[in-house]
Design a protein around this motif. Structure first.
Motif, PDB file in Angstrom:
ATOM      1  N   MET A 103       1.153  -1.379   0.338  1.00 30.81           N
ATOM      2  CA  MET A 103       0.179   0.202   0.349  1.00 30.81           C
ATOM      3  C   MET A 103       1.186   1.109  -0.234  1.00 30.81           C
ATOM      4  O   MET A 103       1.902   1.698   1.012  1.00 30.81           O
ATOM      5  N   THR A 104       0.422   2.053  -0.981  1.00 28.15           N
ATOM      6  CA  THR A 104       1.727   3.368  -1.412  1.00 28.15           C
ATOM      7  C   THR A 104       1.327   4.343  -0.152  1.00 28.15           C
ATOM      8  O   THR A 104       0.177   4.257   1.136  1.00 28.15           O
ATOM      9  N   SER A 105       1.831   5.594  -0.246  1.00 26.47           N
ATOM     10  CA  SER A 105       1.624   6.789   1.014  1.00 26.47           C
ATOM     11  C   SER A 105       0.295   7.228   1.729  1.00 26.47           C
ATOM     12  O   SER A 105      -0.086   7.821   2.129  1.00 26.47           O
ATOM     13  N   SER A 106      -0.014   7.382  -0.175  1.00 30.87           N
ATOM     14  CA  SER A 106      -0.926   8.351  -0.656  1.00 30.87           C
ATOM     15  C   SER A 106      -1.826   7.571  -0.079  1.00 30.87           C
ATOM     16  O   SER A 106      -3.400   7.831   0.194  1.00 30.87           O
ATOM     17  N   SER A 107      -2.197   5.783  -0.563  1.00 28.72           N
ATOM     18  CA  SER A 107      -3.371   4.947   0.260  1.00 28.72           C
ATOM     19  C   SER A 107      -3.115   5.246   2.261  1.00 28.72           C
ATOM     20  O   SER A 107      -4.906   4.844   2.020  1.00 28.72           O
ATOM     21  N   TRP A 108      -2.500   4.855   2.562  1.00 31.34           N
ATOM     22  CA  TRP A 108      -2.461   5.323   4.284  1.00 31.34           C
ATOM     23  C   TRP A 108      -3.050   6.371   4.109  1.00 31.34           C
ATOM     24  O   TRP A 108      -4.070   6.639   5.114  1.00 31.34           O
ATOM     25  N   ARG A 143      -5.245   8.293   2.709  1.00 33.83           N
ATOM     26  CA  ARG A 143      -6.270   8.171   2.656  1.00 33.83           C
ATOM     27  C   ARG A 143      -7.444   6.994   3.515  1.00 33.83           C
ATOM     28  O   ARG A 143      -8.447   7.637   3.835  1.00 33.83           O
ATOM     29  N   ALA A 144      -6.304   6.382   3.771  1.00 36.01           N
ATOM     30  CA  ALA A 144      -7.495   5.716   4.826  1.00 36.01           C
ATOM     31  C   ALA A 144      -7.465   6.108   6.369  1.00 36.01           C
ATOM     32  O   ALA A 144      -8.016   5.931   6.452  1.00 36.01           O
ATOM     33  N   THR A 146     -10.081   8.684   6.245  1.00 35.67           N
ATOM     34  CA  THR A 146     -11.334   8.774   6.317  1.00 35.67           C
ATOM     35  C   THR A 146     -11.619   7.782   7.179  1.00 35.67           C
ATOM     36  O   THR A 146     -12.848   8.354   8.396  1.00 35.67           O
ATOM     37  N   ARG A 178     -15.430  10.781  -0.212  1.00 33.81           N
ATOM     38  CA  ARG A 178     -13.610  10.078  -0.552  1.00 33.81           C
ATOM     39  C   ARG A 178     -13.809   9.031  -1.049  1.00 33.81           C
ATOM     40  O   ARG A 178     -12.849   8.338  -1.863  1.00 33.81           O
ATOM     41  N   HIS A 179     -15.274   8.364  -0.946  1.00 33.46           N
ATOM     42  CA  HIS A 179     -14.952   6.852  -2.305  1.00 33.46           C
ATOM     43  C   HIS A 179     -16.486   6.335  -2.407  1.00 33.46           C
ATOM     44  O   HIS A 179     -17.170   6.275  -2.229  1.00 33.46           O
TER      45      HIS A 179
END
Length: 201
Positions: A1-6, A8-9, A12, A79-80
């Motif tokens: 998982m990329t930093s942007s995904s982290w 984003r999570a 959220t 966001r999703h």
């Protein structure tokens, strides 16, 4: 998982859980409380007409957690976008509902920890009890001498149902008022036709 995904999570999670935490803090600070006349030794006599446990306090908690559910749905919706599909609707309902149920179950113990009356209050001092959510959504639910008894439901199940219902109403409102070209039912916008013809030319 990329930093942007982290990020984003985490964003959220903060957007879903944060409103519930704020609702609990506001409830503990602002909910009406019952008052006791201290007799020393950590004991007291309840004063008449000083508030009731679980009545108005429960109503305030329902309103605040309802607002938190709406905020959580708005965060998930914005966001999703993938959750706007039919397969994502259960997530939009159950995640805010579960957050509401967990917050409601933790409300009374957290209030008892943060807003407990002092045990060393001197004799004759008026102290306020910590707010309590009351037994409506936690204990046995019986209507009169007969009717449904919900002993087989886990504690807080009523809050899960209430939170999911409020989330469902919010999702329905968002789906109704949100713009989507796929839901135009064959209606053709004249301006869009002119723009597309100009681009083709």
């Amino acid at each position: 998982m990329t930093s942007s995904s982290w990020f984003r999570a985490v964003g959220t999670l903060a957007g879903v859980v944060g409103p519930a935490v704020v609702a609990l803090v506001v409830w503990i600070a602002a909910a009406p409380r019952s008052e006791l006349l201290s007799v020393g030794g950590g004991r007291g006599v309840r004063l008449p007409e000083s508030g009731t446990d679980g009545g108005s306090q429960l109503l305030v908690l329902v309103v605040l957690l309802g607002a938190a559910v709406v905020c959580a749905v708005l965060v998930l919706w914005s966001r999703h976008p993938g959750l706007r599909r039919p397969a994502g609707v259960p997530v939009l309902l159950l995640l805010p509902g579960l957050t509401c149920a967990v917050a409601a179950v933790a409300a009374s113990p957290l209030a008892g920890l943060l807003a407990a009356p002092p045990r060393d209050a001197p004799y004759g001092m008026v102290v306020a009890q910590a707010p309590a959510a009351g037994p409506l959504f936690f204990d046995r639910m019986i209507y009169g001498t007969s009717g449904p008894s919900w002993d087989w439901l886990p504690p807080g199940a009523g809050w899960l149902v209430v939170g999911a219902m409020l989330a469902g109403f919010t999702v329905a409102a968002l789906a109704h008022f949100s713009y989507s070209p796929d839901l135009r039912d064959g209606v053709v916008d004249e301006e869009s036709v002119v723009e597309s013809s100009d681009r083709a030319a």
